[in-house]
Design an enzyme around this catalytic site. Structure first.
Site, PDB file in Angstrom:
ATOM      1  N   GLY A   1       0.767  -1.271  -0.029  1.00 42.47           N
ATOM      2  CA  GLY A   1      -0.029  -0.092   0.078  1.00 42.47           C
ATOM      3  C   GLY A   1       0.851   1.314  -0.209  1.00 42.47           C
ATOM      4  N   CYS A   2       0.285   2.370   0.524  1.00 43.79           N
ATOM      5  CA  CYS A   2       0.725   3.786   0.163  1.00 43.79           C
ATOM      6  C   CYS A   2       2.008   3.914   0.894  1.00 43.79           C
ATOM      7  CB  CYS A   2      -0.288   4.922   0.598  1.00 43.79           C
ATOM      8  SG  CYS A   2      -1.768   4.819  -0.806  1.00 43.79           S
ATOM      9  N   TYR A   3       2.198   3.244   2.036  1.00 47.14           N
ATOM     10  CA  TYR A   3       3.589   3.412   2.775  1.00 47.14           C
ATOM     11  C   TYR A   3       4.599   2.881   2.650  1.00 47.14           C
ATOM     12  CZ  TYR A   3       2.274  -1.029   5.049  1.00 47.14           C
ATOM     13  OH  TYR A   3       1.801  -2.488   5.335  1.00 47.14           O
TER      14      TYR A   3
END
Length: 379
Positions: A156-158
């Protein structure tokens, strides 16, 4: 040992999406109920995004393919290709961005060339193929046949922050290591028309882009702009597991992004910073006295959306200027998932950050997970 992030570079595909035009396309889709139409208008208009980029050439104003797969410009209808078709386009388009971003990072790092790269770390959550992007980078850039390769997928985004942490650990284990980190996300491959509010919000935010950098203990050249990687921290919040998720459906990957996410980040962001600041009493004191914005000069916050940035700014008592890199990135590029924080860091380095000033980077993703890093500007 000092390990630095060098040669930070970003790449985007050529097709530009203008937010009001995309809003009108989504709002005109057949089968939408009145509530969905209202959510589309609101989500796109309050997104703080002006332009985004996509690998889907059919979304260009000038595209008129004979057999459209994603968008029929003549009828204005968004098509519903299956996950296989979406992932095949990922495999076709992602390699070029991985290679371009990787080459740009090497070229931007003085004293480093392809023969020096010992490790590759690739990052993506928007597609899969094997041999994967790590292999393609090694082959297309002519890296050593023995280069070590790692891929962080579907986080995901992290995910770019764990990738930088892994790269630093590799350098600490081997002082001669030169690690090429490349993140590529093609989020627009999974956008589609829907009455579901989470899907609508995702369609108003996500975009495509790539970021790359060299991580190494080899010292930067005099005057070279770089970021010393000081510390990393990770924190899983006690609630929010179901509020941000990424699943594989029959018609692409399905994002769950509930409207509770900004409030969850607001509630837990201070606690997420505690382990990052724990080794510096001055930073701990600043966090406890709402002075974090004065103790750390620059903040590379993942712009998951405008409301998230608003919550972070208020909770950490940051100045408007400290949120400019994140807000400008959101405005010009949208949310490129894991690649986005690299764009924000690039914005900071290209700005007026002075040698010795601190940078705190934070990104949020499924879990709800908060990943953070503390860096120091050099050069």
């Amino acid at each position: 040992m000092t390990v630095a992030l060098r040669g930070l570079s970003t790449v985007v595909p050529p097709t530009v999406l203008v937010q009001p035009e995309v809003r009108d396309v989504f709002a005109a889709q057949p089968g939408l109920n009145r509530l969905a139409q209202r959510i589309i208008t609101t989500s796109f208009d309050v997104s703080a995004i002006e332009t985004r980029h996509t690998v889907i050439a059919e979304l260009s104003r000038d595209a008129h393919p004979d057999d459209p797969v994603f968008f029929d410009i003549d009828s204005g209808v968004l098509l519903q290709p299956g996950t296989k078709a979406r992932n095949e386009l990922y495999a076709q388009q992602a390699t070029g961005l991985y290679v371009a971003a990787g080459r740009a990072a090497i070229d931007a790092t003085p004293g480093i060339d392809t023969a020096d790269v010992t490790h590759i770390v690739t990052v993506s959550c928007t597609g899969f193929y094997a041999p994967g992007p790590d292999f393609m980078i090694a082959r297309e850039l002519g890296l050593d046949a023995g280069v070590e390769r790692y891929h962080l997928g579907f986080m995901g985004c992290y995910a770019s922050i764990p990738a930088l942490r892994l790269a630093k650990q590799l350098c600490e284990a081997d002082a001669s290591a030169v690690v090429l980190v490349v993140s590529v996300e093609l989020c627009t491959l999974h956008l589609r028309s829907s009455n579901d509010p989470d899907t609508i919000v995702a369609s108003s935010l996500f975009s495509d882009g790539a970021g790359a950098a060299i991580v190494t203990a080899h010292p930067p050249e005099p005057g070279e702009r770089a970021l010393v990687l000081d510390r990393f921290a990770t924190r899983i919040t006690p609630t929010g597991e179901g509020d941000m998720a990424w699943k594989i459906g029959d018609h692409g990957f399905e994002m769950v992004l509930s409207n509770a996410v900004p409030a969850l980040i607001d509630e837990h962001i201070t606690g997420a910073l505690e382990p990052l600041f724990a080794h510096d009493p001055a930073l701990v004191d600043a966090l406890e006295t709402d002075a974090a914005g004065r103790a750390v000069e620059h903040w590379a916050i993942h712009p998951g959306g405008r409301s998230i940035l608003d919550k972070v700014e208020t909770r950490l008592v940051l100045s408007e200027a400290q949120l400019v890199p994140a807000r400008d990135t959101l405005r010009d590029y949208g949310n490129m998932s894991s690649a986005t924080v690299l764009f924000v860091l690039r914005h900071i380095l290209d700005g007026d950050a002075g040698a010795g000033e601190r940078v705190a980077a934070m990104a949020f993703g499924p879990g709800l997970t908060v990943e953070s890093a503390l860096m120091t500007v050099s050069g």
